[in-house]
Design a protein around this motif. Structure first.
Motif, mmCIF file in Angstrom:
data_model
loop_
_atom_site.group_PDB
_atom_site.id
_atom_site.type_symbol
_atom_site.label_atom_id
_atom_site.label_comp_id
_atom_site.label_asym_id
_atom_site.label_seq_id
_atom_site.Cartn_x
_atom_site.Cartn_y
_atom_site.Cartn_z
ATOM 1 N N ILE A 1 66.563 38.220 38.508
ATOM 2 C CA ILE A 1 68.059 37.435 39.218
ATOM 3 C C ILE A 1 68.370 36.603 38.916
ATOM 4 O O ILE A 1 70.273 37.306 38.943
ATOM 5 C CB ILE A 1 67.062 36.483 40.314
ATOM 6 N N GLU A 2 68.891 35.393 37.997
ATOM 7 C CA GLU A 2 69.422 34.480 37.839
ATOM 8 C C GLU A 2 69.466 34.347 35.878
ATOM 9 O O GLU A 2 67.884 34.475 36.044
ATOM 10 C CB GLU A 2 70.348 33.558 38.466
ATOM 11 N N SER A 3 70.535 34.897 35.066
ATOM 12 C CA SER A 3 70.021 34.200 33.797
ATOM 13 C C SER A 3 70.578 33.058 33.825
ATOM 14 O O SER A 3 72.011 33.529 33.227
ATOM 15 C CB SER A 3 69.312 35.493 33.072
ATOM 16 N N LEU A 4 70.420 31.796 32.654
ATOM 17 C CA LEU A 4 71.293 30.838 32.253
ATOM 18 C C LEU A 4 71.094 31.142 30.471
ATOM 19 O O LEU A 4 68.997 30.977 30.663
ATOM 20 C CB LEU A 4 70.966 29.985 32.613
ATOM 21 N N PRO A 5 71.250 30.273 30.088
ATOM 22 C CA PRO A 5 70.588 30.250 28.193
ATOM 23 C C PRO A 5 69.274 29.199 27.842
ATOM 24 O O PRO A 5 68.400 29.887 27.610
ATOM 25 C CB PRO A 5 71.507 29.314 27.418
ATOM 26 N N THR A 6 69.326 28.886 29.143
ATOM 27 C CA THR A 6 68.030 28.303 29.218
ATOM 28 C C THR A 6 66.867 28.015 30.537
ATOM 29 O O THR A 6 66.080 27.655 31.335
ATOM 30 C CB THR A 6 68.110 26.376 28.913
ATOM 31 N N GLN A 7 67.316 29.070 31.799
ATOM 32 C CA GLN A 7 66.762 29.176 33.028
ATOM 33 C C GLN A 7 66.283 30.139 33.254
ATOM 34 O O GLN A 7 67.647 30.886 33.404
ATOM 35 C CB GLN A 7 66.840 28.264 33.932
ATOM 36 N N ILE A 8 65.986 30.942 34.113
ATOM 37 C CA ILE A 8 66.288 32.268 34.617
ATOM 38 C C ILE A 8 64.705 31.839 36.048
ATOM 39 O O ILE A 8 64.920 31.401 36.276
ATOM 40 C CB ILE A 8 65.588 33.458 33.782
ATOM 41 N N GLU B 1 61.380 29.751 39.257
ATOM 42 C CA GLU B 1 62.614 29.309 38.343
ATOM 43 C C GLU B 1 61.504 29.103 37.176
ATOM 44 O O GLU B 1 60.582 28.319 37.141
ATOM 45 C CB GLU B 1 62.731 27.570 39.129
ATOM 46 N N VAL B 2 61.853 29.755 35.897
ATOM 47 C CA VAL B 2 61.227 29.341 35.085
ATOM 48 C C VAL B 2 61.915 29.022 33.062
ATOM 49 O O VAL B 2 63.777 29.398 33.378
ATOM 50 C CB VAL B 2 61.406 30.736 34.610
ATOM 51 N N LEU B 3 61.642 28.374 33.145
ATOM 52 C CA LEU B 3 62.409 27.608 32.052
ATOM 53 C C LEU B 3 62.305 27.985 30.238
ATOM 54 O O LEU B 3 61.121 28.549 30.945
ATOM 55 C CB LEU B 3 62.413 25.656 31.772
ATOM 56 N N ILE B 4 63.226 28.408 30.304
ATOM 57 C CA ILE B 4 63.063 29.425 28.767
ATOM 58 C C ILE B 4 63.912 29.115 27.523
ATOM 59 O O ILE B 4 64.728 28.374 27.974
ATOM 60 C CB ILE B 4 63.793 30.972 29.016
ATOM 61 N N PRO B 5 63.373 29.347 26.568
ATOM 62 C CA PRO B 5 64.363 28.808 25.052
ATOM 63 C C PRO B 5 64.838 30.337 24.027
ATOM 64 O O PRO B 5 65.270 31.120 25.408
ATOM 65 C CB PRO B 5 63.253 29.033 23.736
ATOM 66 N N ARG C 1 70.370 41.308 33.947
ATOM 67 C CA ARG C 1 70.190 40.529 36.040
ATOM 68 C C ARG C 1 70.197 42.032 37.040
ATOM 69 O O ARG C 1 70.533 42.866 36.486
ATOM 70 C CB ARG C 1 72.108 40.167 36.476
ATOM 71 N N GLY C 2 69.301 41.648 37.081
ATOM 72 C CA GLY C 2 68.986 43.452 38.373
ATOM 73 C C GLY C 2 67.631 43.796 37.778
ATOM 74 O O GLY C 2 66.869 44.249 38.595
ATOM 75 N N GLY C 3 67.356 43.787 36.721
ATOM 76 C CA GLY C 3 66.556 44.561 35.811
ATOM 77 C C GLY C 3 64.953 44.123 36.075
ATOM 78 O O GLY C 3 65.094 42.820 36.640
#
Length: 202
Positions: free
Chosen positions: A10-17, A27-31, A41-43
């Motif tokens: 749904i949403e994607s930022l460099p450190t969080q999706i 909400e998931v924190l990512i590297p 997005r939406g995939g």
């Protein structure tokens, strides 16, 4: 334990999706290494996860490859003073291959250039991670690493995760599953691998 999430990005930022799984947004924190591998997005997305339980929060960390999650867990379990936030910074600052090389070569200078990692922390990473890396088979992402591992790798990773959930240390879990896989063959199921590893460790 939440092993993975499968749903819509749904949403994607460099450190969080944010991942929509059946109408629930996680909400998931990512590297940064995982951000590069995200779908549009939406995939549809399947992301491996690690749940960190604190007194004040339950935090989900996500990884697009088994190698990233394995290294994250090694960092937080094997290196004193490194928590999930610092481990995520490390994976954002250096890819798995160069990280393993820096540890093997004792390249403290390269590691200390990562955000949030000083010289003393870099020295601890080298000293405390070197032996663990030599014992484990954290999956190396090849050129153009894929979100999905091979079935064999997935069974290996699932068995390791099951053992760590049962109280095994990460390096011991890797070694036990590797031994069970050598005994039972590459096609052994996760259940067979876990049972064989538990029997050996009994």
């Amino acid at each position: 334990m939440i092993h993975f999430l499968r749903g819509k990005l749904i949403e994607s930022l460099p450190t969080q999706i944010t991942v929509d799984v059946g109408g629930v947004g996680y909400e998931v924190l990512i590297p940064l290494s995982s951000f590069d591998k995200l779908p549009a997005r939406g995939g549809d997305i399947t992301i491996l996860t690690h749940l960190s339980v604190r007194e004040d929060a339950h935090v989900l960390y996500g990884f697009m490859t088994a190698a990233e999650r394995d290294m994250f867990r090694l960092l937080i379990h094997a290196v004193s003073g490194i928590g999930p936030k610092t481990a995520l910074n490390i994976l954002s600052g250096i890819n798995i291959g160069p990280l393993r090389s820096a540890v093997a070569m004792g390249d403290v200078k390269a590691l200390s250039q990562i955000s949030g990692v000083g010289k003393k922390t870099a020295e601890r990473i080298v000293v405390e991670l070197r032996d663990n890396l030599s014992k484990t088979t954290a999956f190396e992402p090849g050129v153009g690493a894929r979100a999905a591992s091979s079935p064999e790798d997935e069974r290996f990773s699932d068995a390791v995760s099951a053992l760590t959930a049962l109280g095994f240390k990460q390096p011991d879990a890797h070694e036990s599953v590797r031994g069970a896989q050598a005994l039972l063959g590459k096609e052994a199921s996760v259940e067979q691998l876990v049972r064989a590893a538990l029997k050996k460790g009994a």
